[in-house]
Design a protein around this motif. Structure first.
Motif, PDB file in Angstrom:
ATOM      1  N   GLY A 160       0.992  -1.227  -0.222  1.00  8.43           N
ATOM      2  CA  GLY A 160      -0.104   0.014  -0.118  1.00  8.43           C
ATOM      3  C   GLY A 160       0.742   1.205   0.041  1.00  8.43           C
ATOM      4  N   LEU A 161       2.180   1.273  -0.350  1.00  5.13           N
ATOM      5  CA  LEU A 161       2.992   2.083  -0.494  1.00  5.13           C
ATOM      6  C   LEU A 161       3.422   2.628  -1.862  1.00  5.13           C
ATOM      7  N   VAL A 218       7.954   8.269   1.318  1.00  8.48           N
ATOM      8  CA  VAL A 218       6.644   7.913   1.059  1.00  8.48           C
ATOM      9  C   VAL A 218       5.948   8.923   0.391  1.00  8.48           C
ATOM     10  N   ASP A 219       5.087   8.923  -0.572  1.00  8.04           N
ATOM     11  CA  ASP A 219       4.306   9.755  -1.290  1.00  8.04           C
ATOM     12  C   ASP A 219       3.001   9.681  -1.153  1.00  8.04           C
ATOM     13  N   ASN A 257       5.314  11.745   3.381  1.00  6.65           N
ATOM     14  CA  ASN A 257       6.855  12.203   3.522  1.00  6.65           C
ATOM     15  C   ASN A 257       7.651  11.444   4.535  1.00  6.65           C
ATOM     16  N   ASP A 258       7.240  10.255   4.788  1.00  6.79           N
ATOM     17  CA  ASP A 258       7.977   9.519   5.944  1.00  6.79           C
ATOM     18  C   ASP A 258       9.408   9.256   5.082  1.00  6.79           C
ATOM     19  N   ARG A 306      10.509  10.671  10.405  1.00 13.91           N
ATOM     20  CA  ARG A 306       9.286  11.498  10.397  1.00 13.91           C
ATOM     21  C   ARG A 306       9.715  12.999  10.681  1.00 13.91           C
ATOM     22  N   GLY A 307       9.482  13.837   9.772  1.00 13.89           N
ATOM     23  CA  GLY A 307       9.761  15.309  10.336  1.00 13.89           C
ATOM     24  C   GLY A 307      11.422  15.336  10.696  1.00 13.89           C
ATOM     25  N   GLN A 308      11.393  16.229  11.835  1.00 14.29           N
ATOM     26  CA  GLN A 308      12.465  16.101  12.417  1.00 14.29           C
ATOM     27  C   GLN A 308      13.175  15.092  13.665  1.00 14.29           C
TER      28      GLN A 308
END
Length: 93
Positions: free
Chosen positions: A22-23, A37-38, A54-55, A90-92
């Motif tokens: 599912g990616l 990841v989009d 965005n991961d 994830r993010g920062q």
């Protein structure tokens, strides 16, 4: 963390595939396009595991992921019946 020689790894008969999980990753436009990841399909294995848009996928079973290609190659060595671990940024965090 270990580094896998992508030229010598052998694929299994029924491997994990990004679409089955599912990616959707960002398009592979560079030789070392990062495994960002989009999209995550709702209700998929990836969604149930908590993956988000965005991961950045860093590790699969302690194997370093340095590109989308390396992620796909490593997944091809893991049978669909077998589980695996992901480490994502994830993010920062």
């Amino acid at each position: 963390t270990a580094t896998l020689d992508l030229e010598t790894v052998k694929s299994v008969e029924k491997p994990h595939r990004l679409s089955d999980l599912g990616l959707t990753l960002i398009p592979d436009v560079l030789p070392k396009t990062p495994a960002f990841v989009d999209q995550v399909r709702g209700g998929s294995v990836a969604a149930q595991a908590g993956l988000q848009t965005n991961d950045l996928i860093l590790l699969v079973n302690d194997q370093r992921i340095d590109s989308r290609k390396s992620l796909e190659k490593i997944l091809s060595t893991i049978n669909r019946a077998d589980s695996f671990q992901l480490l994502v940024q994830r993010g920062q965090e």
